[in-house]
Design a protein around this motif. Structure first.
Motif, mmCIF file in Angstrom:
data_model
loop_
_atom_site.group_PDB
_atom_site.id
_atom_site.type_symbol
_atom_site.label_atom_id
_atom_site.label_comp_id
_atom_site.label_asym_id
_atom_site.label_seq_id
_atom_site.Cartn_x
_atom_site.Cartn_y
_atom_site.Cartn_z
ATOM 1 N N LYS A 193 0.827 -1.212 0.000
ATOM 2 C CA LYS A 193 0.000 0.000 0.000
ATOM 3 C C LYS A 193 0.861 1.262 0.000
ATOM 4 N N LYS A 194 1.021 1.855 -1.177
ATOM 5 C CA LYS A 194 1.777 3.107 -1.304
ATOM 6 C C LYS A 194 3.166 2.997 -0.659
ATOM 7 N N LEU A 195 3.847 1.912 -0.945
ATOM 8 C CA LEU A 195 5.155 1.646 -0.324
ATOM 9 C C LEU A 195 6.259 2.423 -1.029
ATOM 10 N N ASN A 196 7.165 2.997 -0.221
ATOM 11 C CA ASN A 196 8.324 3.724 -0.741
ATOM 12 C C ASN A 196 9.605 3.128 -0.164
ATOM 13 N N LEU A 197 10.620 3.012 -1.009
ATOM 14 C CA LEU A 197 11.878 2.391 -0.565
ATOM 15 C C LEU A 197 13.011 2.823 -1.492
ATOM 16 N N LYS A 198 14.198 3.047 -0.892
ATOM 17 C CA LYS A 198 15.392 3.347 -1.695
ATOM 18 C C LYS A 198 16.553 2.473 -1.215
ATOM 19 N N VAL A 199 17.348 1.991 -2.169
ATOM 20 C CA VAL A 199 18.559 1.240 -1.840
ATOM 21 C C VAL A 199 19.715 1.855 -2.621
ATOM 22 N N ARG A 200 20.800 2.167 -1.909
ATOM 23 C CA ARG A 200 21.957 2.815 -2.520
ATOM 24 C C ARG A 200 23.089 1.814 -2.765
ATOM 25 N N LYS A 201 23.966 2.173 -3.666
ATOM 26 C CA LYS A 201 25.165 1.362 -3.885
ATOM 27 C C LYS A 201 25.972 1.327 -2.589
ATOM 28 N N GLY A 202 26.563 0.166 -2.285
ATOM 29 C CA GLY A 202 27.380 0.053 -1.090
ATOM 30 C C GLY A 202 26.587 0.024 0.200
ATOM 31 N N GLU A 203 25.341 -0.465 0.112
ATOM 32 C CA GLU A 203 24.470 -0.464 1.287
ATOM 33 C C GLU A 203 23.632 -1.738 1.321
ATOM 34 N N ILE A 204 23.424 -2.255 2.533
ATOM 35 C CA ILE A 204 22.473 -3.360 2.726
ATOM 36 C C ILE A 204 21.252 -2.790 3.442
ATOM 37 N N VAL A 205 20.121 -2.840 2.766
ATOM 38 C CA VAL A 205 18.852 -2.438 3.381
ATOM 39 C C VAL A 205 18.112 -3.708 3.779
ATOM 40 N N GLY A 206 17.790 -3.822 5.055
ATOM 41 C CA GLY A 206 17.073 -4.994 5.549
ATOM 42 C C GLY A 206 15.632 -4.656 5.867
ATOM 43 N N ILE A 207 14.706 -5.420 5.331
ATOM 44 C CA ILE A 207 13.287 -5.225 5.631
ATOM 45 C C ILE A 207 12.887 -6.213 6.718
ATOM 46 N N ALA A 208 12.469 -5.667 7.863
ATOM 47 C CA ALA A 208 12.047 -6.486 9.000
ATOM 48 C C ALA A 208 10.532 -6.447 9.103
ATOM 49 N N GLY A 209 9.924 -7.613 9.294
ATOM 50 C CA GLY A 209 8.471 -7.648 9.424
ATOM 51 C C GLY A 209 7.974 -9.053 9.681
ATOM 52 N N SER A 217 14.006 -10.648 5.538
ATOM 53 C CA SER A 217 14.120 -11.817 6.399
ATOM 54 C C SER A 217 13.104 -11.749 7.526
ATOM 55 N N LEU A 218 12.589 -12.921 7.899
ATOM 56 C CA LEU A 218 11.700 -13.023 9.058
ATOM 57 C C LEU A 218 12.509 -13.169 10.342
ATOM 58 N N GLU A 219 13.836 -13.355 10.190
ATOM 59 C CA GLU A 219 14.723 -13.477 11.345
ATOM 60 C C GLU A 219 15.192 -12.082 11.735
ATOM 61 N N LEU A 220 14.588 -11.525 12.787
ATOM 62 C CA LEU A 220 14.941 -10.171 13.212
ATOM 63 C C LEU A 220 16.424 -10.076 13.575
ATOM 64 N N ASP A 221 16.974 -11.128 14.189
ATOM 65 C CA ASP A 221 18.396 -11.141 14.536
ATOM 66 C C ASP A 221 19.257 -10.953 13.294
ATOM 67 N N GLU A 222 18.843 -11.586 12.199
ATOM 68 C CA GLU A 222 19.603 -11.501 10.952
ATOM 69 C C GLU A 222 19.590 -10.084 10.400
ATOM 70 N N VAL A 223 18.412 -9.463 10.385
ATOM 71 C CA VAL A 223 18.298 -8.094 9.875
ATOM 72 C C VAL A 223 19.117 -7.135 10.736
ATOM 73 N N MET A 224 19.001 -7.268 12.056
ATOM 74 C CA MET A 224 19.724 -6.383 12.980
ATOM 75 C C MET A 224 21.233 -6.565 12.840
ATOM 76 N N ASN A 225 21.656 -7.784 12.531
ATOM 77 C CA ASN A 225 23.079 -8.119 12.452
ATOM 78 C C ASN A 225 23.714 -7.660 11.149
ATOM 79 N N VAL A 226 22.994 -7.840 10.036
ATOM 80 C CA VAL A 226 23.603 -7.675 8.712
ATOM 81 C C VAL A 226 23.316 -6.323 8.073
ATOM 82 N N ALA A 227 22.098 -5.792 8.255
ATOM 83 C CA ALA A 227 21.676 -4.599 7.512
ATOM 84 C C ALA A 227 22.354 -3.327 8.019
ATOM 85 N N ASP A 228 22.605 -2.402 7.082
ATOM 86 C CA ASP A 228 23.091 -1.063 7.424
ATOM 87 C C ASP A 228 21.915 -0.132 7.699
ATOM 88 N N THR A 229 20.835 -0.346 6.963
ATOM 89 C CA THR A 229 19.592 0.393 7.173
ATOM 90 C C THR A 229 18.483 -0.612 7.399
#
Length: 541
Positions: A307-323, A492-504
């Motif tokens: 629903k009206k989702l907005n997202l940006k990913v930059r070069k040299g960045e890991i964006v993790g979606i948690a949910g 990822s559904l693994e919150l630990d994984e997102v918190m560990n790996v993602a920059d954003t």
């Protein structure tokens, strides 16, 4: 007189030996009563490959016993021997103190052994109740199936063990977690006292995992014995009493779970120290390479899932979606990869709109995807490993000329990928990919997608079903791609994984990105609250 003395001594020694033998037998029988399963010296070979080498396992009645090991270590093979799907070349099996010969699953079921496989074996257009009683139907004196009586028995089990599920619901209409409950009910309905669960949490949400652990404890309180095959150290610590570690087909150790740390378990499993938290430099993101604006996507029922989702990913960045699963992640990925149509909004890769085009165009625009369902979306199961490694690149001159595959080049490429990603067995290039373990199938996909040199790497549940050693390796690969200037989108559904790996960290709820954070600026509790529909002030929206 001397002869009589010798005779007396002989009789005394004989009696002593007999009494000792009887006591030992009594002790063995007593131990057998407490021991649900004893496997000794199990050796299993597939051609020249030895999957298990003299493995021992002892499982006490009424406990939760974890089998831990790397991908391809032989965990599932050992349990398939116990369930009768495979027969060992050497070794013996005792069930409840009695030596048995388990020739097939019917014998195992007759001995009170049930198994819930990693990939469920359910008839999707049958109801829950129909699946549970299939092959064990309750009939009246005229031979007509009595569904009312069957449902009554099912509902009794549901109440007793907390396995809440609607008997009239069709399998295709219920969640994966509910389908797993149906598999457990199927086993219990057939009289299982010993229940084997193969990677039971690999396809579950965090909430469903906690519910499963609660169910397992309910079962053991009733005297059932649970054997779980898993890679997840956190869940072993939360659920299991004893853990047996297998490495490369050999028994390593059995430990009381409460006496060891997660790190100690990981080290025993892989044979060396494992870092459970990835070490990485701070990200240095550059320009935006991937952008989503006001995206709206409908699900199969024509309801808006994104629903009206907005997202940006930059070069040299890991964006993790948690949910939490079911908040639009599936539809979002299908829209990005053009597996479904977008209702409105735009998806841009390198400033070019790609929505509503084709999967081939997505690949052409340098997007690589590690899909969540490796068997349905990631692989062609009846193709060889080598054929699967070039599914997206077979038209390149490197692999084909004038419409014919260059088999030598394909095999060279595959062998290199197998070596780099530690796919097992190491000579599997000509083997059907369906014959690999789930974790090794995942390694084939990850290796293939990274080898395609994408500008954007989308990783959906990339470590599902992998052991800690492989998880560490995959996380390093994602960080390596980031450090090479690639953009990485991790879902990822693994919150630990997102918190560990993602920059954003971007939190998705009800089809929208509700908030984003830089790594290190937010705690797990806040993220968890946002995932559940709350806000930073602790209020539910």
């Amino acid at each position: 007189m001397r002869l009589t003395l010798v005779s007396c001594v002989t009789v005394f020694l004989a009696k002593s030996c007999f009494i000792l033998y009887v006591k030992q037998e009594e002790e063995r029988v007593d131990q057998g009563k407490d021991c649900a399963v004893r496997m000794k010296g199990i050796t299993k070979r597939f051609g020249h490959f030895t999957a298990l080498q003299e493995v021992d396992l002892e499982v006490q009645k009424g406990t939760i016993h974890a089998i831990l090991g790397e991908n391809g270590a032989g965990k599932s093979t050992l349990m398939n021997v116990l369930y009768g799907l495979y027969q060992a070349e050497e070794g013996s099996i005792e069930v409840k103190g009695k030596r048995v010969n388990i020739k097939n699953p019917n014998v195992a079921i007759g001995l009170g052994i049930g198994m819930v496989h990693q990939h469920f074996m359910l008839v999707e257009n049958f109801t829950v109740a129909q699946n549970i009683i299939l092959g064990q139907e309750v009939t009246n004196r005229f031979g007509v199936i009595s569904m009312a009586k069957a449902k009554e028995q099912i509902e009794e089990m549901v109440k007793k063990y907390g396995l809440h599920v609607d008997p009239d619901a069709k399998i295709e209409e219920i969640s994966v977690g509910m389908q797993q409950r149906v598999e457990i009910l199927k086993a219990l309905y057939r009289g299982a006292e010993i229940l084997i669960l193969d990677e039971p949490t690999a396809v579950l949400t965090p909430q469903e995992i906690q519910e499963l652990i609660h169910i397992m404890h309910n079962l053991t309180k009733d005297g059932k014995t649970i054997i779980i095959i898993t890679h997840k150290l956190k869940e072993i610590k939360e659920s299991a009493d004893i853990c047996t570690i297998i490495r490369r087909g050999r028994y390593i150790d059995s430990v009381k779970v409460s006496d060891v740390t997660e790190e100690e378990l990981a080290n025993k499993m892989v044979g060396h120290a494992v870092k459970l938290v990835i070490q990485k430099e701070k990200a240095e993101p550059k320009e935006v390479v991937f952008e989503i604006n006001d995206l709206v996507v409908e699900n199969e029922r024509k309801l808006e899932a994104v629903k009206k989702l907005n997202l940006k990913v930059r070069k040299g960045e890991i964006v993790g979606i948690a949910g939490i699963d079911g908040n639009g992640q599936k539809e979002l990925i299908e829209a990005i990869t053009c597996l479904t149509k977008v209702k409105s909004g735009s998806i841009k890769m390198n400033h070019e709109e790609i929505q509503n085009t084709s999967p081939e165009n997505v690949i052409r625009n340098k997007i690589a995807t590690i899909h969540e369902d490796r068997q349905k979306r990631g692989l062609v199961l009846n193709f060889t490993v080598a054929e699967n490694t070039i599914l997206e690149t077979y038209k390149k001159n490197e692999f084909s000329k004038k419409g014919f595959l260059n088999k030598e080049a394909v095999l060279k490429h595959t062998k290199q990928l197998i070596k780099e990603y530690d796919v097992r067995p190491e000579d599997c290039e000509n083997q059907l990919v369906r014959g690999l373990s789930g974790g090794n199938q995942q390694k084939v996909i990850i290796g293939r997608e990274i080898a395609n040199e994408p500008d954007l790497l989308i990783a959906v549940q990339p470590t599902r079903g992998l052991d800690v050693g492989a998880i560490e390796y995959v996380h390093k690969m994602l960080v390596r791609e980031r450090d090479k200037g690639k953009a990485v989108l991790l879902i990822s559904l693994e919150l630990d994984e997102v918190m560990n790996v993602a920059d954003t960290i971007a939190v998705i709820y009800d089809g929208k990105i509700v908030q984003s954070f830089e790594q290190g600026t937010v705690d797990e509790q806040t993220i968890g609250l946002l995932m559940a529909g709350g806000n930073k002030n602790g209020q539910i929206k």
